[in-house]
Scaffold this motif. Structure first.
Motif, PDB file in Angstrom:
ATOM      1  N   ILE A 186      -9.679 -19.977  46.363  1.00  0.00           N
ATOM      2  CA  ILE A 186      -9.810 -19.265  45.090  1.00  0.00           C
ATOM      3  C   ILE A 186     -11.177 -19.529  44.478  1.00  0.00           C
ATOM      4  N   ILE A 187     -11.499 -20.808  44.259  1.00  0.00           N
ATOM      5  CA  ILE A 187     -12.751 -21.166  43.596  1.00  0.00           C
ATOM      6  C   ILE A 187     -13.953 -20.681  44.397  1.00  0.00           C
ATOM      7  N   GLY A 188     -13.995 -20.997  45.680  1.00  0.00           N
ATOM      8  CA  GLY A 188     -15.137 -20.606  46.503  1.00  0.00           C
ATOM      9  C   GLY A 188     -15.218 -19.113  46.769  1.00  0.00           C
ATOM     10  N   ARG A 189     -14.084 -18.425  46.701  1.00  0.00           N
ATOM     11  CA  ARG A 189     -14.059 -17.003  47.035  1.00  0.00           C
ATOM     12  C   ARG A 189     -14.355 -16.103  45.838  1.00  0.00           C
ATOM     13  N   PHE A 190     -13.768 -16.414  44.672  1.00  0.00           N
ATOM     14  CA  PHE A 190     -13.873 -15.505  43.532  1.00  0.00           C
ATOM     15  C   PHE A 190     -14.864 -15.965  42.465  1.00  0.00           C
ATOM     16  N   TYR A 191     -15.095 -17.259  42.343  1.00  0.00           N
ATOM     17  CA  TYR A 191     -15.927 -17.738  41.258  1.00  0.00           C
ATOM     18  C   TYR A 191     -17.388 -17.317  41.345  1.00  0.00           C
ATOM     19  N   PRO A 192     -17.949 -17.165  42.549  1.00  0.00           N
ATOM     20  CA  PRO A 192     -19.310 -16.618  42.590  1.00  0.00           C
ATOM     21  C   PRO A 192     -19.410 -15.232  41.946  1.00  0.00           C
ATOM     22  N   LEU A 193     -18.378 -14.411  42.112  1.00  0.00           N
ATOM     23  CA  LEU A 193     -18.364 -13.092  41.471  1.00  0.00           C
ATOM     24  C   LEU A 193     -18.283 -13.229  39.954  1.00  0.00           C
ATOM     25  N   PHE A 194     -17.460 -14.161  39.502  1.00  0.00           N
ATOM     26  CA  PHE A 194     -17.359 -14.403  38.061  1.00  0.00           C
ATOM     27  C   PHE A 194     -18.672 -14.940  37.510  1.00  0.00           C
ATOM     28  N   GLY A 195     -19.365 -15.770  38.315  1.00  0.00           N
ATOM     29  CA  GLY A 195     -20.659 -16.288  37.891  1.00  0.00           C
ATOM     30  C   GLY A 195     -21.667 -15.169  37.697  1.00  0.00           C
ATOM     31  N   ALA A 196     -21.658 -14.207  38.623  1.00  0.00           N
ATOM     32  CA  ALA A 196     -22.552 -13.058  38.495  1.00  0.00           C
ATOM     33  C   ALA A 196     -22.199 -12.234  37.260  1.00  0.00           C
ATOM     34  N   LEU A 197     -20.887 -12.089  36.973  1.00  0.00           N
ATOM     35  CA  LEU A 197     -20.442 -11.366  35.780  1.00  0.00           C
ATOM     36  C   LEU A 197     -20.909 -12.074  34.514  1.00  0.00           C
ATOM     37  N   LEU A 198     -20.824 -13.390  34.520  1.00  0.00           N
ATOM     38  CA  LEU A 198     -21.272 -14.179  33.372  1.00  0.00           C
ATOM     39  C   LEU A 198     -22.749 -13.936  33.081  1.00  0.00           C
ATOM     40  N   LEU A 199     -23.574 -13.990  34.119  1.00  0.00           N
ATOM     41  CA  LEU A 199     -25.004 -13.778  33.926  1.00  0.00           C
ATOM     42  C   LEU A 199     -25.291 -12.353  33.453  1.00  0.00           C
ATOM     43  N   PHE A 200     -24.606 -11.369  34.059  1.00  0.00           N
ATOM     44  CA  PHE A 200     -24.796  -9.967  33.683  1.00  0.00           C
ATOM     45  C   PHE A 200     -24.386  -9.733  32.230  1.00  0.00           C
ATOM     46  N   MET A 201     -23.264 -10.335  31.834  1.00  0.00           N
ATOM     47  CA  MET A 201     -22.766 -10.176  30.470  1.00  0.00           C
ATOM     48  C   MET A 201     -23.747 -10.756  29.460  1.00  0.00           C
ATOM     49  N   SER A 202     -24.252 -11.946  29.743  1.00  0.00           N
ATOM     50  CA  SER A 202     -25.164 -12.609  28.804  1.00  0.00           C
ATOM     51  C   SER A 202     -26.448 -11.811  28.633  1.00  0.00           C
ATOM     52  N   ILE A 203     -27.004 -11.329  29.751  1.00  0.00           N
ATOM     53  CA  ILE A 203     -28.239 -10.550  29.699  1.00  0.00           C
ATOM     54  C   ILE A 203     -28.018  -9.223  28.972  1.00  0.00           C
ATOM     55  N   SER A 204     -26.849  -8.606  29.212  1.00  0.00           N
ATOM     56  CA  SER A 204     -26.542  -7.327  28.563  1.00  0.00           C
ATOM     57  C   SER A 204     -26.473  -7.474  27.049  1.00  0.00           C
ATOM     58  N   LEU A 205     -25.860  -8.534  26.589  1.00  0.00           N
ATOM     59  CA  LEU A 205     -25.706  -8.729  25.143  1.00  0.00           C
ATOM     60  C   LEU A 205     -27.035  -8.994  24.456  1.00  0.00           C
ATOM     61  N   ILE A 206     -27.861  -9.849  25.044  1.00  0.00           N
ATOM     62  CA  ILE A 206     -29.138 -10.162  24.388  1.00  0.00           C
ATOM     63  C   ILE A 206     -30.073  -8.956  24.451  1.00  0.00           C
ATOM     64  N   THR A 207     -29.957  -8.154  25.524  1.00  0.00           N
ATOM     65  CA  THR A 207     -30.748  -6.927  25.617  1.00  0.00           C
ATOM     66  C   THR A 207     -30.309  -5.929  24.549  1.00  0.00           C
ATOM     67  N   ALA A 208     -28.986  -5.844  24.322  1.00  0.00           N
ATOM     68  CA  ALA A 208     -28.458  -4.932  23.302  1.00  0.00           C
ATOM     69  C   ALA A 208     -28.963  -5.320  21.918  1.00  0.00           C
ATOM     70  N   VAL A 209     -29.055  -6.620  21.644  1.00  0.00           N
ATOM     71  CA  VAL A 209     -29.589  -7.064  20.358  1.00  0.00           C
ATOM     72  C   VAL A 209     -31.053  -6.674  20.225  1.00  0.00           C
ATOM     73  N   ALA A 210     -31.827  -6.904  21.311  1.00  0.00           N
ATOM     74  CA  ALA A 210     -33.264  -6.626  21.277  1.00  0.00           C
ATOM     75  C   ALA A 210     -33.556  -5.136  21.087  1.00  0.00           C
ATOM     76  N   LEU A 211     -32.685  -4.274  21.655  1.00  0.00           N
ATOM     77  CA  LEU A 211     -32.917  -2.834  21.583  1.00  0.00           C
ATOM     78  C   LEU A 211     -32.205  -2.171  20.398  1.00  0.00           C
ATOM     79  N   SER A 212     -31.398  -2.921  19.690  1.00  0.00           N
ATOM     80  CA  SER A 212     -30.603  -2.352  18.606  1.00  0.00           C
ATOM     81  C   SER A 212     -31.480  -1.969  17.411  1.00  0.00           C
ATOM     82  N   SER A 213     -31.136  -0.846  16.789  1.00  0.00           N
ATOM     83  CA  SER A 213     -31.845  -0.427  15.572  1.00  0.00           C
ATOM     84  C   SER A 213     -31.244  -1.080  14.329  1.00  0.00           C
ATOM     85  N   ASP A 214     -30.046  -1.660  14.500  1.00  0.00           N
ATOM     86  CA  ASP A 214     -29.356  -2.279  13.364  1.00  0.00           C
ATOM     87  C   ASP A 214     -29.611  -3.780  13.272  1.00  0.00           C
ATOM     88  N   HIS A 215     -30.101  -4.379  14.373  1.00  0.00           N
ATOM     89  CA  HIS A 215     -30.306  -5.820  14.393  1.00  0.00           C
ATOM     90  C   HIS A 215     -31.689  -6.130  14.969  1.00  0.00           C
TER      91      HIS A 215
END
Length: 491
Positions: A186-215
Motif C-alpha cells: 500500500i505505502i510503496g504502491r500508492f503513496y508516491p502518487l499521493f506525494g505527487a498530488l500533494l506537490l501539485f495541490m500546493s503549487i496550484s494554490l499558491i499560483t492561484a493566489v499569485a494570479l488572483s485579482s482579489d488577493h
C-alpha cells in the motif's frame, strides 16, 4: 511576493549548499550495503527506488503539521516564514538526515535503539516511552483532523449527512490494514502518487493566489513587518512560535518516520535527497500555507476570526474553495486530507516496530504484527474521545522534545567519531531552551513560571547538557578502554 520567493530560494539553496556540507561531515559510504538489502524480509525491509522512497518519506513526515502549524504561526505575521526557513535548513533537515542515516548505519533501528547506543540505556528507555506516547498522539491527531475535514466536506458539498464517528471508524479500519501489510503493498504502491498530488495541490494554490485579482501574495505587509510580532491576540512570540510551527521547521515526529524509509533505501548516496531533501520539500509546503493564510484574508484579525470559528481546517476549506472553485477546491482539499492519513498509518506502523524492537519480537509473521498493533489501536481509539485541543497541545510539546533527543543523539555520534558536532549541537541547544522554557512557562501544560525565569533556566539546562555531550569519550578512547579490559581479563 518578493519575501515569499526569497524564502523558497533560500530553502532550495540550503539543500544544495548546507545539505552537501552535512553529507560530507557524515561521510557516506556508497559501497556499504543498506538494511534494505542486508536484512530484506519482504515486510518492512524492502528495497524501493529513490523516487518512491523520497515521495513516501515526504508523505510520512508531512501530516497536518506543515499546514496547520504554519496557519497558526501566520498569526504572528511574516516573521513565521523566517523561522520556517532557518529552522528547516539548519535544524529540521539536519535532524531528519541524521535520524535516517544513523538508522541506516544501525541496521534500520528505530530512534529509541539509536538513542540508547549513543546516549546510554537510560536515554533508550526514556525514548521508548516518549516515542510511543508521541506516536499515539500523532495517530489520534491524524485521525481526528482528517475525519473532521472529510465530514465537513461531505456534509457541506453533497446531499449526504454522515457523523464524525463513522468517518473516524473508516480511517481506523484503513490504519489497521496499512499498519500490518508489507510496506510495498500500500505505502510503496500508492503513496508516491499521493506525494505527487500533494506537490501539485500546493503549487496550484499558491499560483492561484499569485494570479488572483482579489488577493495579493504577501501584498499587505511592509519590510518592517518581516521581523515583527504582529499577533492580533497579543500572544508572545517566544517560545510559542517554535512549538506552534514544528513540521516545516523541525519536528521530532520525523525521527520516528525516517527509519521506515531507512529500511527501504538502496544506497547511502540517496540519503541527502531522501531525508534532507524531503524536509526541504516540507518546508516549501509550510511556506506556501503560511503565505496563503497571510494573503487570502484581508488582515490578521480576519485570519484570527477564521481560525477561532473552525480551527486551521476552516482556513484550508475557505482558501481551497475560494481560490480554485468547487472542483479544484475538492481536489485541493482532498490533497490536504491525504496528508494526515498517510502520516497517521505510518505513526502506528512505527509504534509497532518500536515495540517489536523493545520486546525483540520478529515481525515477519502476521500473528506477531497483530500482537503489537492491536493494543496500540485500542489505546488510540480511547484517546480519540479526548478533546482535540488538549491532544494537540501535548503533541506539540512531545514532538519538539523528541526532536531535542534526536539532535543530542546525533551530536553524541559526531563527538564519538571526532567529527564536527556543532552542526547538531547548536540547534540542539536552541531547541532544548525552547522546550524547557515552554514547559516551565506554560500555565496549562507546565509550571506557569514567568517567561524570564523560564528562559534563564532553559539556557542554563541546555548548556549543561551540551557540556556533558562534548565531554563524551571518543570512539578511539572507547576502543582503547575495551582493549585494556580485554588484556586485563586475559591476564
Amino acid at each position: 511576493m518578493f519575501w515569499f520567493l526569497t524564502c523558497v530560494a533560500a530553502l532550495v539553496g540550503g539543500y544544495f549548499l548546507y545539505g552537501t556540507l552535512i553529507e560530507k561531515i557524515f561521510h557516506i559510504n556508497e559501497k556499504r550495503q543498506t538494511p534494505a538489502h542486508s536484512q530484506s524480509d519482504g515486510v518492512d525491509y524492502v528495497p524501493m527506488s529513490t523516487k518512491k522512497v523520497y515521495l513516501v518519506q515526504l508523505l510520512n513526515i508531512a501530516g497536518v503539521g506543515p499546514i496547520f502549524g504554519p496557519i497558526m504561526g501566520a498569526l504572528y505575521g511574516p516573521a513565521a516564514m523566517l523561522w520556517i526557513v532557518v529552522g528547516c535548513i539548519f535544524a529540521g533537515a539536519v535532524h531528519d538526515y541524521f535520524s535516517g542515516m544513523l538508522s541506516v548505519r544501525n541496521g534500520g533501528a528505530s530512534i529509541p535503539t539509536i538513542t540508547g547506543r549513543y546516549l546510554g540505556n537510560g536515554a533508550k528507555h526514556f525514548m521508548n516511552i516518549f516515542a510511543i506516547v508521541l506516536l499515539l498522539l500523532v495517530g489520534v491527531v491524524f485521525v481526528s483532523a482528517p475525519a473532521g475535514m472529510i465530514t465537513n466536506l461531505i456534509n457541506e458539498q453533497t446531499s449526504l449527512s454522515i457523523s464524525m464517528t463513522t468517518t473516524v471508524s473508516a480511517i481506523f479500519i484503513y490504519y489497521i490494514v496499512a499498519t500490518i501489510v508489507p510496506v510495498d503493498k500500500i505505502i510503496g504502491r500508492f503513496y508516491p502518487l499521493f506525494g505527487a498530488l500533494l506537490l501539485f495541490m500546493s503549487i496550484s494554490l499558491i499560483t492561484a493566489v499569485a494570479l488572483s485579482s482579489d488577493h495579493t501574495l504577501m501584498g499587505n505587509f511592509e519590510a518592517k513587518d518581516m521581523l515583527s510580532n504582529l499577533n492580533p491576540n497579543d500572544m508572545p512570540l517566544w517560545p510559542a512560535l517554535f512549538i506552534t510551527i514544528a513540521c516545516g521547521a523541525i519536528s521530532g515526529f520525523h525521527a520516528t518516520q525516517s527509519p521506515l524509509m531507512a529500511r527501504c533505501m538502496e544506497n547511502e548516496r540517496n540519503g541527502r535527497f531522501v531525508f534532507y531533501g524531503a524536509m526541504i520539500g516540507e518546508g516549501i509546503i509550510a511556506l506556501i500555507w503560511c503565505a496563503i493564510a497571510l494573503s487570502f484574508f484581508d488582515s490578521l484579525e480576519s485570519l484570527s476570526q477564521a481560525v477561532n470559528s473552525g480551527g486551521p481546517g476552516n482556513v484550508v476549506y475557505s482558501a481551497s474553495f475560494g481560490l480554485l472553485g468547487v472542483f479544484g477546491g475538492v481536489i485541493a482539499f482532498l490533497g490536504v486530507v491525504i496528508l494526515p492519513i498517510t502520516s497517521g498509518d505510518t505513526a502506528f506502523r512505527s509504534s509497532r516496530l518500536i515495540l517489536a524492537e523493545y520486546f525483540n519480537l520478529e515481525q515477519k509473521s502476521l500473528r506477531s504484527r497483530l500482537m503489537m498493533a492491536v493494543p496500540l489501536f485500542v489505546i488510540g481509539g480511547i484517546l480519540t474521545q479526548v478533546d482535540f485541543g488538549i491532544i494537540w497541545r501535548y503533541f506539540g510539546f512531545a514532538n519538539q522534545t523528541t526532536a531535542v533527543m534526536m539532535l543530542w543523539t546525533a551530536s553524541a555520534y559526531l563527538v564519538r567519531h571526532n567529527k564536527i558536532h556543532w552542526i547538531t549541537t547548536i540547534p540542539a541547544v536552541f531547541m532544548t531552551t525552547v522546550v524547557t522554557s515552554f514547559i516551565l512557562n506554560s500555565a496549562s501544560l507546565g509550571f506557569g513560571l514567568p517567561i524570564t525565569i523560564s528562559t534563564i533556566v532553559g539556557i542554563a539546562f541546555s548548556l549543561l547538557v551540551s557540556m556533558y555531550i562534548i565531554r563524551l569519550p571518543k570512539q578511539s578512547e572507547i576502543e582503547s578502554l575495551n582493549d585494556n579490559a580485554a588484556v586485563e581479563k586475559r591476564a
